[in-house]
Write a protein that holds these residues in place. Sequence first.
Motif, PDB file in Angstrom:
ATOM      1  N   GLU A 172       0.824  -1.195   0.000  1.00 51.52           N
ATOM      2  CA  GLU A 172       0.000   0.000   0.000  1.00 51.52           C
ATOM      3  C   GLU A 172       0.868   1.259   0.000  1.00 51.52           C
ATOM      4  N   PHE A 173       0.425   2.259  -0.774  1.00 47.30           N
ATOM      5  CA  PHE A 173       1.060   3.570  -0.905  1.00 47.30           C
ATOM      6  C   PHE A 173       2.352   3.532  -1.739  1.00 47.30           C
ATOM      7  N   SER A 174       2.639   2.390  -2.371  1.00 48.33           N
ATOM      8  CA  SER A 174       3.801   2.297  -3.258  1.00 48.33           C
ATOM      9  C   SER A 174       3.383   2.646  -4.692  1.00 48.33           C
ATOM     10  N   ALA A 175       4.385   2.864  -5.530  1.00 47.34           N
ATOM     11  CA  ALA A 175       4.145   3.117  -6.957  1.00 47.34           C
ATOM     12  C   ALA A 175       4.238   1.804  -7.724  1.00 47.34           C
ATOM     13  N   VAL A 176       3.479   1.700  -8.805  1.00 46.57           N
ATOM     14  CA  VAL A 176       3.492   0.502  -9.637  1.00 46.57           C
ATOM     15  C   VAL A 176       3.195   0.907 -11.075  1.00 46.57           C
ATOM     16  N   SER A 177       3.714   0.151 -12.030  1.00 45.52           N
ATOM     17  CA  SER A 177       3.503   0.465 -13.451  1.00 45.52           C
ATOM     18  C   SER A 177       3.008  -0.769 -14.198  1.00 45.52           C
ATOM     19  N   PHE A 178       2.183  -0.509 -15.191  1.00 48.81           N
ATOM     20  CA  PHE A 178       1.770  -1.521 -16.161  1.00 48.81           C
ATOM     21  C   PHE A 178       2.235  -1.033 -17.531  1.00 48.81           C
ATOM     22  N   SER A 179       2.773  -1.926 -18.346  1.00 49.04           N
ATOM     23  CA  SER A 179       3.309  -1.497 -19.641  1.00 49.04           C
ATOM     24  C   SER A 179       2.968  -2.512 -20.722  1.00 49.04           C
ATOM     25  N   THR A 180       3.045  -2.032 -21.948  1.00 46.72           N
ATOM     26  CA  THR A 180       2.836  -2.875 -23.114  1.00 46.72           C
ATOM     27  C   THR A 180       3.855  -2.497 -24.172  1.00 46.72           C
ATOM     28  N   ASP A 181       4.051  -3.364 -25.145  1.00 52.39           N
ATOM     29  CA  ASP A 181       4.929  -3.071 -26.283  1.00 52.39           C
ATOM     30  C   ASP A 181       4.201  -3.539 -27.533  1.00 52.39           C
ATOM     31  N   ALA A 182       4.196  -2.694 -28.564  1.00 50.79           N
ATOM     32  CA  ALA A 182       3.457  -3.020 -29.787  1.00 50.79           C
ATOM     33  C   ALA A 182       4.155  -2.404 -30.987  1.00 50.79           C
ATOM     34  N   VAL A 183       3.851  -2.921 -32.161  1.00 53.05           N
ATOM     35  CA  VAL A 183       4.328  -2.343 -33.416  1.00 53.05           C
ATOM     36  C   VAL A 183       3.122  -1.988 -34.261  1.00 53.05           C
ATOM     37  N   GLY A 184       3.262  -0.956 -35.084  1.00 52.18           N
ATOM     38  CA  GLY A 184       2.179  -0.503 -35.944  1.00 52.18           C
ATOM     39  C   GLY A 184       2.467   0.896 -36.440  1.00 52.18           C
ATOM     40  N   ALA A 185       1.503   1.471 -37.128  1.00 48.63           N
ATOM     41  CA  ALA A 185       1.673   2.787 -37.742  1.00 48.63           C
ATOM     42  C   ALA A 185       1.057   3.861 -36.865  1.00 48.63           C
ATOM     43  N   ASN A 186       1.898   4.791 -36.386  1.00 48.57           N
ATOM     44  CA  ASN A 186       1.409   5.942 -35.629  1.00 48.57           C
ATOM     45  C   ASN A 186       0.520   5.493 -34.466  1.00 48.57           C
ATOM     46  N   LEU A 187       1.107   4.703 -33.577  1.00 45.13           N
ATOM     47  CA  LEU A 187       0.346   4.077 -32.492  1.00 45.13           C
ATOM     48  C   LEU A 187      -0.173   5.103 -31.491  1.00 45.13           C
ATOM     49  N   SER A 188      -1.347   4.821 -30.947  1.00 42.95           N
ATOM     50  CA  SER A 188      -1.900   5.586 -29.831  1.00 42.95           C
ATOM     51  C   SER A 188      -2.294   4.595 -28.738  1.00 42.95           C
ATOM     52  N   PHE A 189      -2.255   5.071 -27.478  1.00 44.17           N
ATOM     53  CA  PHE A 189      -2.521   4.200 -26.337  1.00 44.17           C
ATOM     54  C   PHE A 189      -3.587   4.845 -25.455  1.00 44.17           C
ATOM     55  N   ARG A 190      -4.506   4.017 -24.959  1.00 44.84           N
ATOM     56  CA  ARG A 190      -5.564   4.497 -24.067  1.00 44.84           C
ATOM     57  C   ARG A 190      -5.787   3.444 -22.984  1.00 44.84           C
ATOM     58  N   TRP A 191      -5.300   3.747 -21.767  1.00 45.94           N
ATOM     59  CA  TRP A 191      -5.430   2.802 -20.662  1.00 45.94           C
ATOM     60  C   TRP A 191      -6.818   2.879 -20.063  1.00 45.94           C
ATOM     61  N   GLN A 192      -7.293   1.726 -19.610  1.00 46.09           N
ATOM     62  CA  GLN A 192      -8.592   1.625 -18.976  1.00 46.09           C
ATOM     63  C   GLN A 192      -8.472   0.854 -17.664  1.00 46.09           C
ATOM     64  N   VAL A 193      -9.416   1.121 -16.745  1.00 45.35           N
ATOM     65  CA  VAL A 193      -9.442   0.455 -15.446  1.00 45.35           C
ATOM     66  C   VAL A 193     -10.840  -0.091 -15.203  1.00 45.35           C
ATOM     67  N   ASN A 194     -10.882  -1.250 -14.570  1.00 45.50           N
ATOM     68  CA  ASN A 194     -12.136  -1.847 -14.131  1.00 45.50           C
ATOM     69  C   ASN A 194     -12.067  -1.966 -12.623  1.00 45.50           C
ATOM     70  N   THR A 195     -12.897  -1.173 -11.925  1.00 46.44           N
ATOM     71  CA  THR A 195     -12.860  -1.151 -10.463  1.00 46.44           C
ATOM     72  C   THR A 195     -13.815  -2.164  -9.847  1.00 46.44           C
ATOM     73  N   GLY A 196     -14.445  -2.959 -10.717  1.00 44.99           N
ATOM     74  CA  GLY A 196     -15.320  -3.991 -10.177  1.00 44.99           C
ATOM     75  C   GLY A 196     -16.516  -4.301 -11.026  1.00 44.99           C
ATOM     76  N   SER A 197     -16.954  -3.344 -11.874  1.00 43.35           N
ATOM     77  CA  SER A 197     -18.173  -3.591 -12.645  1.00 43.35           C
ATOM     78  C   SER A 197     -18.012  -3.334 -14.135  1.00 43.35           C
ATOM     79  N   SER A 198     -17.293  -2.289 -14.528  1.00 39.77           N
ATOM     80  CA  SER A 198     -17.180  -1.943 -15.947  1.00 39.77           C
ATOM     81  C   SER A 198     -15.849  -1.241 -16.198  1.00 39.77           C
TER      82      SER A 198
END
Length: 302
Positions: A172-198
Amino acid sequence: NGSTWNDLAESAKYFGVETSNLKINGVTAAMNGYRFRVIITGTCTPSVTSVTVLLTVNVPPVITGQPAGASICENKDASFSVTATGSGLTYQWYVDQNDGAGYVALADTAIYSGSASPVLTLTSVPVRYNNYRYRVTVSGTCAPAVSSNIVTLNVTVVTTILKQPEDSTVCEFSAVSFSTDAVGANLSFRWQVNTGSSWSDVSNNGTYTGAGTNELTIFGATRLMNGYRYRVVIGSDCSADITSGEALLTVNTSPVITNQPVNVKSCPGSTATFTVGADGSGLDYQWQVNSGTGFNDVTDGG
C-alpha cells in the motif's frame, strides 16, 4: 512558320538558300513543324515548286514532375509516377532493396506493374518492402537519358502487441507500473481500469500518469485499489483498435490492529485466553510475555 511562306536569306542558320541543298545549322526545338519548299526557275518559263517537306525536331527527355515517396500499410497498394517531355520517350523503373546489389531494373510481376511506363504500381505490398528505394530512367530519341530523384517506400505492419500488461503486487502507498509493447503505424494508447463492474478510461491525475502512453504508472496505490484490473486500447493508422489482455493489481496492506486484547482474570489451573483482531496482508502473529524482566516471545507449550 505555319502561316505564310517566306523566302530564305543566307545567314548563320541557313546555308545554300539558292542552291539545290539547303542546310540548317543549329536546329532548335522551336523549329519543330517548320515546312520547307524550293522554287526552281530556269532559262525557260514557267518556274516549278517542289513538294512541301516537314522538319521534325526531336528533343531530349526532360523530367517535369518528380516521383514522390509513399507510406502505406502492409498488404496495401502504392504507386510512383513521373512526368516528362521529349521525343520518343521510354521508361524503366529501378529498385534498391538494400541488399547490396544496388539499383536493379524492374520487370512486371505479381507485385509490380508498369515497370516500363510513367506510373509504377505496387499491389498488396508485403512489409519486407519497407525502405525499398525507387527511381526511373527516362530515355528518348535524343540523348541523354535522365534519371529521376530517388524515392523511398515506407511499409508499416498492422498493429501487433508484442508484450501484454502483467499482473503486479505492491505494498500500500507504493508506486506501480503496467506497460505494453506493440508495433504498428502511428500508435496511440488508451489505458482503462475496471474497479469492479465496468471499464472506464484512465485520466492523468495525482494517482495516474502515462494514461496515453505505453506505460501507465500508479502513485500511492491504496488498499481500495486492490483487485483493480487494467488494460490498454491501442490504435493505429493501419488497423482497427485492439485491446490488450487484463492485468490485475494486488495491493498488500500493512498490519492494523482492529481489536486490542483485553485484560483477563483467571483462577489457578484454569485457562486464560487473549484475542487480538487485525487487518493486513500475509499476517503473522507472535505473542510476548513480560514476567517482570521485560517482554519475551511466547512459544507454544512454553
